[in-house]
Design a protein around this motif. Structure first.
Motif, mmCIF file in Angstrom:
data_model
loop_
_atom_site.group_PDB
_atom_site.id
_atom_site.type_symbol
_atom_site.label_atom_id
_atom_site.label_comp_id
_atom_site.label_asym_id
_atom_site.label_seq_id
_atom_site.Cartn_x
_atom_site.Cartn_y
_atom_site.Cartn_z
ATOM 1 N N GLY A 1 0.852 -1.179 0.000
ATOM 2 C CA GLY A 1 0.000 0.000 0.000
ATOM 3 C C GLY A 1 0.887 1.228 0.000
ATOM 4 N N ALA A 2 2.010 1.137 -0.732
ATOM 5 C CA ALA A 2 3.063 2.150 -0.672
ATOM 6 C C ALA A 2 2.647 3.497 -1.247
ATOM 7 N N GLN A 3 1.615 3.528 -2.050
ATOM 8 C CA GLN A 3 1.145 4.757 -2.674
ATOM 9 C C GLN A 3 2.221 5.431 -3.511
ATOM 10 N N LEU A 4 3.030 4.601 -4.178
ATOM 11 C CA LEU A 4 3.999 5.151 -5.117
ATOM 12 C C LEU A 4 3.255 5.636 -6.352
ATOM 13 N N ARG B 1 2.816 -1.678 9.775
ATOM 14 C CA ARG B 1 3.674 -0.554 10.164
ATOM 15 C C ARG B 1 2.808 0.552 10.731
ATOM 16 N N LEU B 2 3.472 1.589 11.201
ATOM 17 C CA LEU B 2 2.790 2.752 11.753
ATOM 18 C C LEU B 2 1.671 3.179 10.804
ATOM 19 N N GLY B 3 0.444 3.280 11.335
ATOM 20 C CA GLY B 3 -0.699 3.674 10.527
ATOM 21 C C GLY B 3 -1.574 2.512 10.076
ATOM 22 N N SER B 4 -1.054 1.264 10.155
ATOM 23 C CA SER B 4 -1.865 0.102 9.782
ATOM 24 C C SER B 4 -3.007 -0.051 10.783
ATOM 25 N N LYS B 5 -4.115 -0.634 10.302
ATOM 26 C CA LYS B 5 -5.281 -0.834 11.163
ATOM 27 C C LYS B 5 -5.941 -2.156 10.828
ATOM 28 N N GLY B 6 -6.657 -2.713 11.815
ATOM 29 C CA GLY B 6 -7.468 -3.881 11.548
ATOM 30 C C GLY B 6 -7.180 -5.062 12.456
ATOM 31 N N PHE C 1 -2.149 0.555 14.734
ATOM 32 C CA PHE C 1 -0.689 0.501 14.844
ATOM 33 C C PHE C 1 -0.176 1.926 15.043
ATOM 34 N N GLY C 2 -0.137 2.331 16.320
ATOM 35 C CA GLY C 2 0.345 3.661 16.665
ATOM 36 C C GLY C 2 1.774 3.616 17.184
ATOM 37 N N ARG D 1 15.344 -7.423 20.868
ATOM 38 C CA ARG D 1 15.522 -8.586 21.738
ATOM 39 C C ARG D 1 15.912 -9.822 20.940
ATOM 40 N N TYR D 2 15.398 -9.954 19.730
ATOM 41 C CA TYR D 2 15.662 -11.149 18.923
ATOM 42 C C TYR D 2 16.603 -10.874 17.749
ATOM 43 N N SER D 3 17.423 -9.818 17.880
ATOM 44 C CA SER D 3 18.483 -9.486 16.915
ATOM 45 C C SER D 3 17.970 -9.289 15.487
ATOM 46 N N LEU D 4 16.787 -8.699 15.374
ATOM 47 C CA LEU D 4 16.256 -8.315 14.072
ATOM 48 C C LEU D 4 16.520 -6.826 13.869
ATOM 49 N N VAL D 5 16.392 -6.356 12.645
ATOM 50 C CA VAL D 5 16.546 -4.929 12.382
ATOM 51 C C VAL D 5 15.403 -4.203 13.098
ATOM 52 N N PRO D 6 15.716 -3.325 14.052
ATOM 53 C CA PRO D 6 14.661 -2.668 14.831
ATOM 54 C C PRO D 6 14.049 -1.478 14.084
ATOM 55 N N ASP D 7 13.306 -1.790 13.019
ATOM 56 C CA ASP D 7 12.724 -0.732 12.197
ATOM 57 C C ASP D 7 11.259 -0.458 12.517
ATOM 58 N N GLY D 8 10.666 -1.268 13.410
ATOM 59 C CA GLY D 8 9.279 -1.055 13.780
ATOM 60 C C GLY D 8 8.275 -1.535 12.748
ATOM 61 N N ILE D 9 8.755 -2.205 11.712
ATOM 62 C CA ILE D 9 7.895 -2.728 10.657
ATOM 63 C C ILE D 9 7.805 -4.240 10.824
ATOM 64 N N VAL D 10 6.593 -4.760 10.821
ATOM 65 C CA VAL D 10 6.396 -6.196 10.997
ATOM 66 C C VAL D 10 6.290 -6.837 9.622
ATOM 67 N N GLY D 11 7.418 -7.368 9.175
ATOM 68 C CA GLY D 11 7.483 -8.074 7.908
ATOM 69 C C GLY D 11 7.699 -9.555 8.155
ATOM 70 N N ASN D 12 8.112 -10.232 7.135
ATOM 71 C CA ASN D 12 8.256 -11.684 7.166
ATOM 72 C C ASN D 12 9.138 -12.164 8.317
ATOM 73 N N GLN D 13 10.305 -11.571 8.493
ATOM 74 C CA GLN D 13 11.235 -12.027 9.534
ATOM 75 C C GLN D 13 10.666 -11.813 10.933
ATOM 76 N N THR D 14 10.002 -10.685 11.151
ATOM 77 C CA THR D 14 9.427 -10.420 12.473
ATOM 78 C C THR D 14 8.272 -11.371 12.757
#
Length: 153
Positions: A35-38, A88-93, A116-117, A130-143
């Motif tokens: 939903g990148a809105q590019l 990510r920030l702004g997601s809802k549901g 997702f605030g 805590r689990y040595s992932l990239v702390p970007d605040g985005i919940v993708g496949n690895q998270t």
């Protein structure tokens, strides 16, 4: 009878400054996934690069903003095997509420309200660190994978 398989389409390597229909296809694909809105203008600019880098980070690829064969292959996998969404920030549901419940299971104390605030983002970053992932605040496949792995252990 001989069955002839059609060869899979190969895409050119795309990077900053690339233009054309393949860039439009990439932009449409990223919009679908995130939903990148590019703007689908066929110009590989700064917003497209940033979204590609986010995708590469979330799917364990080299984070270079260049769309080579590995990135194309992973994009094709994500499109053909949709799983849990990128949040990510702004997601809802409902999926956000589910994420919040999982984070609370791991010790966070955030509202399970489906929004997702900033508090959810901070809880995600804490979990990722805590689990040595990239702390970007985005919940993708690895998270998602780590959340499920730790929940079931």
């Amino acid at each position: 009878m001989t069955v002839v398989k059609e060869a899979p389409r190969t895409f050119p390597t795309l990077s900053q400054g690339s233009i054309g229909d393949d860039v439009k296809y990439l932009q449409n694909t990223l919009n679908y996934i995130y939903g990148a809105q590019l703007e689908v203008d066929g110009i590989f600019g700064a917003k497209t690069i940033a979204t590609v880098k986010t995708f590469q980070s979330e799917y364990g690829l080299t984070i270079d903003g260049i769309v080579g064969q590995q990135t194309w292959n992973r994009l094709a996998e994500v499109i053909s095997n949709p799983g849990l969404p990128i949040l990510r920030l702004g997601s809802k549901g409902d999926k956000v509420e589910y994420l919040q419940d999982l984070l609370n299971y791991f010790g966070s104390q955030i509202a399970s309200d489906g929004i997702f605030g900033t508090e959810t983002e901070a809880a995600v970053k804490k979990f990722q660190r805590r689990y040595s992932l990239v702390p970007d605040g985005i919940v993708g496949n690895q998270t998602w994978e780590m959340l499920f792995q730790e929940f079931h252990d």
